[in-house]
Every structure is written in C-alpha cells, then in structure tokens.
Design an enzyme around this catalytic site. Sequence first.
Site, PDB file in Angstrom:
ATOM      1  N   VAL A  15      -0.306  -2.135  36.202  1.00  0.00           N
ATOM      2  CA  VAL A  15      -0.698  -2.223  37.266  1.00  0.00           C
ATOM      3  C   VAL A  15       0.406  -1.130  37.789  1.00  0.00           C
ATOM      4  CG1 VAL A  15      -0.431  -3.432  38.916  1.00  0.00           C
ATOM      5  CG2 VAL A  15      -2.177  -1.564  39.357  1.00  0.00           C
ATOM      6  N   HIS A  64       5.553  -4.700  36.603  1.00  0.00           N
ATOM      7  CA  HIS A  64       4.681  -4.387  38.199  1.00  0.00           C
ATOM      8  C   HIS A  64       2.942  -4.631  37.617  1.00  0.00           C
ATOM      9  CE1 HIS A  64       2.553  -3.131  41.862  1.00  0.00           C
ATOM     10  NE2 HIS A  64       2.823  -3.702  42.100  1.00  0.00           N
ATOM     11  N   ASP A 100       4.481   7.443  47.264  1.00  0.00           N
ATOM     12  CA  ASP A 100       6.022   8.557  47.261  1.00  0.00           C
ATOM     13  C   ASP A 100       5.908   9.847  45.790  1.00  0.00           C
ATOM     14  OD1 ASP A 100       9.149   8.473  47.823  1.00  0.00           O
ATOM     15  OD2 ASP A 100       9.169   8.549  45.277  1.00  0.00           O
ATOM     16  N   GLY A 109       1.109   1.045  44.083  1.00  0.00           N
ATOM     17  CA  GLY A 109       0.810   1.721  45.301  1.00  0.00           C
ATOM     18  C   GLY A 109       2.078   2.895  45.800  1.00  0.00           C
ATOM     19  N   CYS A 110       2.875   1.892  46.104  1.00  0.00           N
ATOM     20  CA  CYS A 110       4.141   2.610  46.771  1.00  0.00           C
ATOM     21  C   CYS A 110       4.942   3.786  46.347  1.00  0.00           C
ATOM     22  CB  CYS A 110       5.035   1.937  47.181  1.00  0.00           C
ATOM     23  SG  CYS A 110       5.993   1.113  45.934  1.00  0.00           S
TER      24      CYS A 110
END
Length: 171
Positions: A76, A70, A84, A79-80
């Site tokens: 990076v 990713h 989480d 964001g999820c």
Amino acid sequence: MSKANSFNKEDLIACGHGELFGEHSPRLPIDNMLMIDRITKINADGGEFGKGEIVAELDINPELWFFKCHFDGDPVMPGCLGLDALWQLVGFFLGWEGAEGKGRALGVGEVKFTGQVLPDAKKVTYKLTVKRKVYRKLVMGIADAVMEVDGREIYSATDLKVGIFKDTSSF
C-alpha cells in the site's frame, strides 16, 4: 509575460534542480520523493477562495518503490507520501508565484484517510485550493486539498501550511 498553467515531469524535475523558476526558488524533491508526475492546472485566482488552485497527478504502477517495502505481502502507498505530495504542491505554487527561498512544511490542520492506494490503481489526483497567501517577512501558503485514486476521494486535508525561508539554519 504569462506563466505556464501546466507542467510535465521534466519540468518538475527541473524545479527540483532549481532550473524551473530560478536557482533561489523553492524546489521540489527529486527521484523517489517526487510524488507528482504532472501538474495539469495551476492558477492564481481560482479555487473555492479565489486565491489559486492546483490539480496534479501521479501515475501508479505495481513497480513503484514503496509497494516493495510497505508492507511485505500487503503493499500500500504510505499515507505520509500522499500528504507530502500535497505539501510539495503548496511549495511549488509559491515558487510559481515568484517566492524565493527554501520551502518547508509547517503543519496541517486536519487529515482524514478514507481509502488507500494499492498497486492495481492507475492514477492519483491531487486537488488543492489556496486559502491564504502571505508575502511579508514570512512567506507562507495555506491550502485545503483532497487526494483521489482513480476518481474516488481517499484523503482530505485542511490548512496545509508551507513556508518559504531565506535561511533554514535555525530549524
């Protein structure tokens, strides 16, 4: 009996296997999906609303699995995964308080991303303040949170909701 107010990685892994708070308590994910290395502070009456707070950390290094995929050539942390981790911590808080059942994320009010976690970062810090605790037929925690990388706030989330359910077969 007083409850522990900090937890190391081994404790968090034990929670994922149902060994920390008991077999029927909410569990953290294990292996790659556990986005926390330690909880440095947890209490039932601190934070902005006086209903509890949690501070936790994740050590960052370039070898973490998500940097490899990713994105190709532009690594990076997704964001999820940070979001989480915040839900994981709300569920952990409920288990720490004695809730029994399976934890499930129920939603979030608003999320803002103002930065990113790159492979050269050293540490992510999660700071949650519990806004509401419901212990009726529905067991639920609601918290606001920020996520920092190397001391700089990069995410904020309001109204993170996690429920604890005896039966999840109808989900």
